[in-house]
Design a protein around this motif. Structure first.
Motif, PDB file in Angstrom:
ATOM      1  N   GLY A 169       0.783  -1.229   0.000  1.00  0.00           N
ATOM      2  CA  GLY A 169       0.000   0.000   0.000  1.00  0.00           C
ATOM      3  C   GLY A 169       0.808   1.269   0.000  1.00  0.00           C
ATOM      4  N   THR A 170       2.136   1.168  -0.131  1.00  0.00           N
ATOM      5  CA  THR A 170       2.995   2.349  -0.131  1.00  0.00           C
ATOM      6  C   THR A 170       3.003   3.007  -1.508  1.00  0.00           C
ATOM      7  OG1 THR A 170       4.399   1.439   1.604  1.00  0.00           O
ATOM      8  CG2 THR A 170       5.363   3.158   0.208  1.00  0.00           C
ATOM      9  N   THR A 171       2.899   4.335  -1.511  1.00  0.00           N
ATOM     10  CA  THR A 171       2.894   5.079  -2.777  1.00  0.00           C
ATOM     11  C   THR A 171       4.139   5.965  -2.868  1.00  0.00           C
ATOM     12  OG1 THR A 171       1.580   6.820  -1.756  1.00  0.00           O
ATOM     13  CG2 THR A 171       0.394   5.100  -2.939  1.00  0.00           C
ATOM     14  N   PRO A 172       4.798   5.991  -4.033  1.00  0.00           N
ATOM     15  CA  PRO A 172       5.981   6.821  -4.213  1.00  0.00           C
ATOM     16  C   PRO A 172       5.650   8.153  -4.875  1.00  0.00           C
ATOM     17  CG  PRO A 172       5.869   5.234  -5.985  1.00  0.00           C
ATOM     18  CD  PRO A 172       4.630   5.032  -5.150  1.00  0.00           C
ATOM     19  N   THR A 173       6.391   9.186  -4.523  1.00  0.00           N
ATOM     20  CA  THR A 173       6.385  10.457  -5.255  1.00  0.00           C
ATOM     21  C   THR A 173       7.839  10.871  -5.423  1.00  0.00           C
ATOM     22  OG1 THR A 173       6.130  11.651  -3.172  1.00  0.00           O
ATOM     23  CG2 THR A 173       4.120  11.227  -4.438  1.00  0.00           C
ATOM     24  N   ALA A 174       8.091  11.812  -6.326  1.00  0.00           N
ATOM     25  CA  ALA A 174       9.476  12.217  -6.579  1.00  0.00           C
ATOM     26  C   ALA A 174       9.518  13.655  -7.045  1.00  0.00           C
ATOM     27  CB  ALA A 174      10.107  11.299  -7.623  1.00  0.00           C
ATOM     28  N   SER A 175      10.715  14.235  -6.954  1.00  0.00           N
ATOM     29  CA  SER A 175      10.901  15.612  -7.406  1.00  0.00           C
ATOM     30  C   SER A 175      10.799  15.711  -8.914  1.00  0.00           C
ATOM     31  CB  SER A 175      12.261  16.135  -6.949  1.00  0.00           C
ATOM     32  OG  SER A 175      13.308  15.300  -7.433  1.00  0.00           O
ATOM     33  N   GLY A 176      11.093  14.652  -9.581  1.00  0.00           N
ATOM     34  CA  GLY A 176      11.026  14.604 -11.031  1.00  0.00           C
ATOM     35  C   GLY A 176      11.620  13.297 -11.509  1.00  0.00           C
ATOM     36  N   SER A 177      11.030  12.693 -12.552  1.00  0.00           N
ATOM     37  CA  SER A 177      11.506  11.404 -13.043  1.00  0.00           C
ATOM     38  C   SER A 177      11.927  11.524 -14.496  1.00  0.00           C
ATOM     39  CB  SER A 177      10.406  10.350 -12.914  1.00  0.00           C
ATOM     40  OG  SER A 177      10.003  10.197 -11.565  1.00  0.00           O
ATOM     41  N   LYS A 178      13.060  10.900 -14.803  1.00  0.00           N
ATOM     42  CA  LYS A 178      13.509  10.810 -16.192  1.00  0.00           C
ATOM     43  C   LYS A 178      12.983   9.493 -16.733  1.00  0.00           C
ATOM     44  CE  LYS A 178      17.636  11.325 -19.067  1.00  0.00           C
ATOM     45  NZ  LYS A 178      19.108  11.536 -19.051  1.00  0.00           N
ATOM     46  N   THR A 179      11.778   9.555 -17.287  1.00  0.00           N
ATOM     47  CA  THR A 179      11.027   8.340 -17.575  1.00  0.00           C
ATOM     48  C   THR A 179      11.417   7.721 -18.903  1.00  0.00           C
ATOM     49  OG1 THR A 179       9.156   9.136 -16.292  1.00  0.00           O
ATOM     50  CG2 THR A 179       8.708   7.385 -17.874  1.00  0.00           C
ATOM     51  N   SER A 180      11.604   6.412 -18.871  1.00  0.00           N
ATOM     52  CA  SER A 180      11.725   5.585 -20.063  1.00  0.00           C
ATOM     53  C   SER A 180      10.748   4.442 -19.873  1.00  0.00           C
ATOM     54  CB  SER A 180      13.150   5.046 -20.229  1.00  0.00           C
ATOM     55  OG  SER A 180      13.220   4.157 -21.321  1.00  0.00           O
ATOM     56  N   THR A 181       9.694   4.409 -20.686  1.00  0.00           N
ATOM     57  CA  THR A 181       8.586   3.485 -20.474  1.00  0.00           C
ATOM     58  C   THR A 181       9.059   2.050 -20.365  1.00  0.00           C
ATOM     59  OG1 THR A 181       7.159   4.970 -21.712  1.00  0.00           O
ATOM     60  CG2 THR A 181       6.342   2.738 -21.371  1.00  0.00           C
ATOM     61  N   ASN A 182       8.532   1.362 -19.344  1.00  0.00           N
ATOM     62  CA  ASN A 182       8.828  -0.047 -19.073  1.00  0.00           C
ATOM     63  C   ASN A 182      10.287  -0.286 -18.691  1.00  0.00           C
ATOM     64  OD1 ASN A 182       6.202  -0.976 -19.487  1.00  0.00           O
ATOM     65  ND2 ASN A 182       6.521  -1.149 -21.690  1.00  0.00           N
ATOM     66  N   ARG A 183      11.048   0.771 -18.370  1.00  0.00           N
ATOM     67  CA  ARG A 183      12.433   0.577 -17.938  1.00  0.00           C
ATOM     68  C   ARG A 183      12.734   1.457 -16.722  1.00  0.00           C
ATOM     69  NH1 ARG A 183      17.095  -1.658 -19.716  1.00  0.00           N
ATOM     70  NH2 ARG A 183      15.992  -2.508 -21.495  1.00  0.00           N
ATOM     71  N   HIS A 184      12.568   2.765 -16.861  1.00  0.00           N
ATOM     72  CA  HIS A 184      12.834   3.689 -15.758  1.00  0.00           C
ATOM     73  C   HIS A 184      11.551   4.452 -15.454  1.00  0.00           C
ATOM     74  CE1 HIS A 184      17.036   2.749 -16.202  1.00  0.00           C
ATOM     75  NE2 HIS A 184      17.077   3.222 -17.420  1.00  0.00           N
ATOM     76  N   GLU A 185      10.812   3.976 -14.463  1.00  0.00           N
ATOM     77  CA  GLU A 185       9.577   4.623 -14.066  1.00  0.00           C
ATOM     78  C   GLU A 185       9.520   4.678 -12.541  1.00  0.00           C
ATOM     79  OE1 GLU A 185       5.941   3.409 -16.033  1.00  0.00           O
ATOM     80  OE2 GLU A 185       7.097   2.265 -17.489  1.00  0.00           O
ATOM     81  N   LEU A 186       8.813   5.667 -12.027  1.00  0.00           N
ATOM     82  CA  LEU A 186       8.728   5.837 -10.580  1.00  0.00           C
ATOM     83  C   LEU A 186       8.123   4.602  -9.911  1.00  0.00           C
ATOM     84  CD1 LEU A 186       9.081   7.603  -8.083  1.00  0.00           C
ATOM     85  CD2 LEU A 186       6.856   8.648  -8.598  1.00  0.00           C
ATOM     86  N   ARG A 187       7.179   3.944 -10.579  1.00  0.00           N
ATOM     87  CA  ARG A 187       6.517   2.784  -9.970  1.00  0.00           C
ATOM     88  C   ARG A 187       7.493   1.637  -9.706  1.00  0.00           C
ATOM     89  NH1 ARG A 187       4.765  -1.135 -13.999  1.00  0.00           N
ATOM     90  NH2 ARG A 187       5.333  -0.458 -16.101  1.00  0.00           N
ATOM     91  N   PHE A 188       8.647   1.651 -10.369  1.00  0.00           N
ATOM     92  CA  PHE A 188       9.607   0.572 -10.187  1.00  0.00           C
ATOM     93  C   PHE A 188      10.441   0.723  -8.913  1.00  0.00           C
ATOM     94  CE2 PHE A 188       9.781   0.046 -15.071  1.00  0.00           C
ATOM     95  CZ  PHE A 188       8.634  -0.743 -15.025  1.00  0.00           C
ATOM     96  N   VAL A 189      10.414   1.904  -8.281  1.00  0.00           N
ATOM     97  CA  VAL A 189      11.289   2.128  -7.130  1.00  0.00           C
ATOM     98  C   VAL A 189      10.856   1.302  -5.911  1.00  0.00           C
ATOM     99  CG1 VAL A 189      10.109   4.055  -5.979  1.00  0.00           C
ATOM    100  CG2 VAL A 189      12.626   3.965  -6.025  1.00  0.00           C
ATOM    101  N   ASN A 190       9.605   0.804  -5.908  1.00  0.00           N
ATOM    102  CA  ASN A 190       9.145  -0.016  -4.779  1.00  0.00           C
ATOM    103  C   ASN A 190       8.251  -1.157  -5.263  1.00  0.00           C
ATOM    104  OD1 ASN A 190       6.970   1.705  -5.457  1.00  0.00           O
ATOM    105  ND2 ASN A 190       6.141   1.614  -3.374  1.00  0.00           N
ATOM    106  N   ASP A 191       8.612  -1.752  -6.401  1.00  0.00           N
ATOM    107  CA  ASP A 191       7.824  -2.853  -6.950  1.00  0.00           C
ATOM    108  C   ASP A 191       8.333  -4.226  -6.532  1.00  0.00           C
ATOM    109  OD1 ASP A 191      10.128  -2.978  -8.451  1.00  0.00           O
ATOM    110  OD2 ASP A 191       9.108  -3.304 -10.366  1.00  0.00           O
ATOM    111  N   GLY A 192       9.437  -4.261  -5.769  1.00  0.00           N
ATOM    112  CA  GLY A 192       9.969  -5.537  -5.305  1.00  0.00           C
ATOM    113  C   GLY A 192      10.867  -6.229  -6.295  1.00  0.00           C
ATOM    114  N   GLN A 193      11.204  -5.560  -7.402  1.00  0.00           N
ATOM    115  CA  GLN A 193      12.068  -6.136  -8.428  1.00  0.00           C
ATOM    116  C   GLN A 193      13.377  -5.363  -8.499  1.00  0.00           C
ATOM    117  OE1 GLN A 193      11.224  -9.027 -10.452  1.00  0.00           O
ATOM    118  NE2 GLN A 193       9.908  -9.068  -8.649  1.00  0.00           N
ATOM    119  N   TYR A 194      14.446  -6.057  -8.905  1.00  0.00           N
ATOM    120  CA  TYR A 194      15.768  -5.469  -8.898  1.00  0.00           C
ATOM    121  C   TYR A 194      16.347  -5.395 -10.305  1.00  0.00           C
ATOM    122  CZ  TYR A 194      15.127  -6.872  -4.041  1.00  0.00           C
ATOM    123  OH  TYR A 194      14.622  -7.049  -2.796  1.00  0.00           O
ATOM    124  N   GLY A 195      17.340  -4.525 -10.469  1.00  0.00           N
ATOM    125  CA  GLY A 195      18.032  -4.410 -11.739  1.00  0.00           C
ATOM    126  C   GLY A 195      17.701  -3.127 -12.469  1.00  0.00           C
TER     127      GLY A 195
END
Length: 926
Positions: free
Chosen positions: A462-488
């Motif tokens: 139930g934890t939600t992330p926020t950030a000052s700004g994200s350099k997004t690359s779809t399906n690779r670098h997204e804010l949702r990945f910072v606490n999704d339980g997956q590594y790499g």
């Protein structure tokens, strides 16, 4: 308006005025006065033979509807607002008409103007063409369920199929061929239903089975084989253009596309009713079949990096993506080329441009992408691994000095770092990056542990992330990945700022925490973008922030990243051994978690969001939007229309229900035609994807409708259709040639014999492995490689030697768009870029060269020779006989034995095996 245009307008006005004042011209008659003008000046470009800009002026309904460019060309009662009058009277109009022909005279313009102002009366029944009066196209009419005819030679008929076929043959003065022998029929039906030949033992058993239901027993055995679903899924995947790459220039891998393939195989094996099969593929996310909606996104698509960053480019790319979905739905289920109406109303079928965009509106909330499948068993398994991982991390952390201990802690590590601090209760924690070793900072996971050793930072908690700004690359670098339980790196968050950026986690409820772990890339592939100066803050209940840890007490930064996350040198021997063991255990557990992304697994089956607002686009151009279009079915096939605010999933459900309805005249016809084609090589309708006016009419329309009605009566059972077809006398015929019949029907469309055809490339490869004894029956899962890479621009080098998973059936190969298999691609395998409703058969030298000289064939024939030697240890003649039995399902005759013996003696048994698999008897369906 120029002087000339003004004069023309004044002359027209005077002419109209004179006409209105003259009794003889008080009434304009369409047939006498108007039609001759249109016929003289307009019909050449807007008549029966040509409809430029989809405008037709020789038929009342079409003329009033208008074309693609300006909507209604005639506005009754308003000549000044009618584009037709503007085009013929104003030389400054956007389109001056006629473009190159003789201009209309002032009197002709006046007549047209007076006619339009008077209401544009156009009596019905006076059109030169008869489009309005002709009946709907045959495929748009309800399915008729006429009784099968009674042919003269009814004794030949095994079931109603034969009565339709024989009645047509008798009408044409033709007779069916004699019945095929049992071996021939068994090989034929085995290849048709499973894509594999019968074993010699199965042939012998069937030839000796004198029970009256011997044929039925064979069919039931084949339909229950897992190989059946693998065979018939291949047909369906051809239609929907399934592949494991995205296509276009980059053509990168879709690593999670394969679950859709496995879904289709299972659906055929379990005989999922076809109406349910349709619903699952359109709205499976609501029916517990998440993999099934992979159907919606099987086509090629541009990735974000391939789309221009300007708004027009993005709008065009989105239109292209939705178009592919509409095309897939319409041609797969309905056998219609609805996509042809994207830029203008369909040239042949009664499908308007508005119909096309109304179909778009049903799927306007579908995006191409991976979707996690919520699997309770997988979630439980992942939870157990995470719990064990939490225990491991907490024990490891005991070997790391806490922040406030005054001790120097280990240098920063790109893979993993620990931060211990005094327990604190908070609902928010913030990680601020002050500087990095290179580029913008990146975090593959931020974990926060409570006193129970549980990672409370997980999104699943139930934890939600926020950030000052994200350099997004779809399906690779997204804010949702910072606490999704997956590594790499491929599941990481990247900050948009080089310094001073932050990521914040808000727990579902306050937690007492004392440990965080974080890394840049725990797979160890990247060591840049590492935060070397940072600060960790927590918020109290009033929102005030307090720093609980930072990087100041770290040992000097190690640029080579060689230092472990724990300073093993400062530990005693026992602790060092335990810490080393725990580190290895942590890496192993993290590796296991890769199989459970987001608590389940991913499938490339589309994601769903708030639907786009769909507008009719002039000329199909996203930069020329017109009025909003609500979801609605094709106007010629129904009246279903949904409100514009209908929720996304409800739209797809309504579309699926309409397609799967027994009242839809196309759905059952299209599918039974595909099934028929799978058995005879060509459907009753040759154009399996086009049941419209541009398609080919059915050879046996009454039979097609009877099969469609029977399909619905059977509960939409595909297997029941197989039973009917393969147990018919029509299917049981031999391939015996009849010159007289061939002179009347060279393509065997009337089925006076069984039309032999070559096996597809997949069936050839599978059969080679089958007769060699090396075919792996392992099913499902990611595809094996046919090339040395799974996606990319160019340079796909073929894999030449296979083992392990590479010995599975070819349906389990990783499909790369635009790249055919090096050996069997020559046998007309599709490139998966476009729908392939029917495989074309070509004959090229490359086919023979591949089958005789490729490394794959050389290896498998060598293995086949070893099998033959093991199973026929006696004389050379017995080995030759066994090779024939395995490859062709029969023993050689005397002349073949005589020819084969010297070949085996001089070149070995493998040479004979190579010759056999290159024979027409091996490659063609008997």
């Amino acid at each position: 308006m120029t002087l000339k245009s003004l004069c023309t307008f004044l002359l027209m006005t005077l002419a109209v005025s004179r006409a209105e004042s003259a009794d003889v011209a008080a009434t304009i008659d369409y047939v006498r006065d108007v039609r001759p003008i249109l016929q003289k000046h307009c019909y050449e470009c807007h008549g029966e033979d040509d409809q430029s800009s989809s405008l037709r002026l020789d038929i009342r309904s079409e003329a009033l509807k208008g074309g693609d460019l300006y909507g209604a060309s005639i506005v009754p009662g308003k000549a000044a607002e009618s584009p037709l009058i503007q085009f013929v009277s104003d030389e400054d109009a956007d389109l001056q008409m006629p473009p190159d022909g003789e201009e209309l005279s002032a009197d002709e313009i006046a007549i047209l103007t007076r006619w339009v102002n008077a209401g544009a009366e156009w009596p019905k029944g006076v059109d030169l063409a008869t489009l309005e009066e002709r009946p709907p196209h045959w495929s748009f009419q309800p399915v008729s369920d006429a009784d099968p005819p009674t042919p003269k030679d009814a004794a030949w008929c095994r079931n109603p199929i034969d009565r339709f076929v024989l009645a047509r043959l008798e009408t044409e003065g033709l007779q069916p061929a004699h019945e095929a022998d049992r071996r021939t029929w068994l090989r034929r039906v085995s290849f048709d239903l499973t894509g594999l030949p019968p074993t010699p033992e199965e042939i012998t058993a069937f030839e000796n089975d004198d029970r009256p239901d011997a044929y039925k027993r064979v069919v039931e055995r084949l339909l229950q084989s897992p190989a059946y679903g693998e065979r018939w899924a291949q047909h369906w995947l051809d239609v929907v253009r399934f592949a494991d790459t995205h296509g276009f220039e980059v053509n990168t891998e879709r690593p999670h596309a394969w679950p859709y393939r496995d879904y289709v195989i299972e659906a055929f094996n379990s005989d999922t009713p076809y109406d349910q099969f349709i619903r699952e593929q359109i709205v499976g996310d609501a029916l517990g079949e998440d993999e099934a909606t992979g159907f919606l996104v099987t086509a090629s698509v541009l990735l974000p990096g391939q789309i221009g960053k300007d708004a027009p480019s993005m709008r065009l790319a989105r239109q292209d993506a939705i178009d592919e979905i509409v095309v897939n739905i319409s041609q797969s289920f309905l056998g219609l080329s609805v996509g042809c109406a994207r830029c203008h109303s369909h040239k042949f079928d009664p499908i308007s441009q508005r119909d096309y965009y109304a179909m778009q509106a049903f799927v306007a909330g579908v995006e191409y992408g991976d979707r996690p499948i919520r699997d309770p068993e997988a979630e439980a398994a992942a939870g157990e691994i995470r719990a064990e991982l939490g225990d491991t991390i907490r024990e490891l952390a005991e070997f790391v000095p806490p922040t406030d201990s005054g001790a120097t802690r280990p240098p920063l590590n790109a893979r993993l770092n620990y931060e211990r601090f005094a327990p604190v209760t908070t609902q928010k924690i913030r990680f601020t990056i002050l500087t990095t070793n290179k580029y913008e900072p990146c975090l593959d996971e931020l974990e926060v542990f409570n006193l129970d050793g549980r990672n409370v930072a997980l999104a699943s908690a139930g934890t939600t992330p926020t950030a000052s700004g994200s350099k997004t690359s779809t399906n690779r670098h997204e804010l949702r990945f910072v606490n999704d339980g997956q590594y790499g790196n491929s599941r990481s968050w990247m900050c948009a700022e080089r310094e001073g950026g932050w990521v914040e986690l808000t727990f579902a409820e306050p937690q007492t925490v004392d440990l965080i772990t974080w890394g840049r890339d725990r797979e160890g592939k990247f060591d840049d973008r590492l935060a070397i100066e940072y600060r960790l803050d927590v918020a109290d209940q009033d929102g005030n922030w307090t720093t609980v840890a930072d990087s100041t007490s770290r040992a000097a930064f190690d640029q080579q990243m060689k230092a472990p996350p724990i300073n093993l040198d400062q530990l005693n021997e026992d602790d060092r051994s335990r810490a080393d063991q725990l580190l290895g255990q942590q890496w192993d557990l993290q590796e296991k978690l890769k199989a459970f992304p987001d608590g389940g697994r991913l499938v490339f089956a589309g994601t769903f969001r708030e639907p786009d607002v769909i507008r009719l686009l002039r000329r199909g151009d996203p930069e020329q939007p017109q009025d909003v279009v609500a979801p609605a079915v094709l106007s010629q096939l129904g009246t279903l229309t949904l409100p514009a605010d209908t929720p996304e999933q409800q739209r797809r459900r309504a579309l699926a229900d309409w397609i799967a309805s027994p009242d839809n005249p196309l759905t059952a016809r299209v599918m039974v035609n595909r099934i028929w084609q799978g058995h005879f090589g060509i459907g009753l309708v040759e154009t399996a994807n086009d049941f419209g006016r541009n398609g080919v009419a059915p050879t046996h329309p009454e039979l097609l409708d009877w099969l469609a009605a029977e399909f619905i009566r059977s509960g939409w059972s595909v297997k029941q259709m197989h039973r009917l077809i393969v147990l018919s006398s029509t299917y049981c015929q031999s391939t015996q040639h009849n010159p007289a019949a061939a002179a009347r029907d060279a393509d065997v469309r009337l089925l006076w014999r069984f039309p032999s055809r070559r096996l597809e490339g997949e069936a050839i490869r599978d059969t080679i492995l089958f007769v060699s004894g090396r075919l792996s029956r392992e099913s499902g899962g990611p595809g094996y490689d046919l090339f040395d890479k799974r996606g990319g621009l160019t340079g796909f080098n073929p894999v030449e030697s296979f083992s392990g998973k590479g010995l599975r059936r070819m349906i389990y190969a990783h499909r790369v768009r635009r790249e055919r298999d090096a050996v069997f691609g020559a046998f007309d395998c599709p490139d998966y870029g476009q729908s392939t409703p029917r495989r074309r058969e070509s004959t090229t030298p490359l086919q023979a060269l591949n089958l005789f000289n490729s490394r794959f064939v050389l290896e498998q024939t060598a293995v086949m020779a070893e099998r033959v030697e093991a199973e026929a240890r006696s004389a050379e003649a017995a080995q030759i006989e066994r090779a024939y039995e395995l490859a062709l399902g029969r023993r050689p005759d005397e002349s073949e034995l005589v020819d084969a013996a010297p070949v085996v003696a001089e070149y070995g048994l493998a040479a004979l095996c190579r010759a056999l698999i290159n024979s027409n008897e091996f490659l063609f369906l008997p």
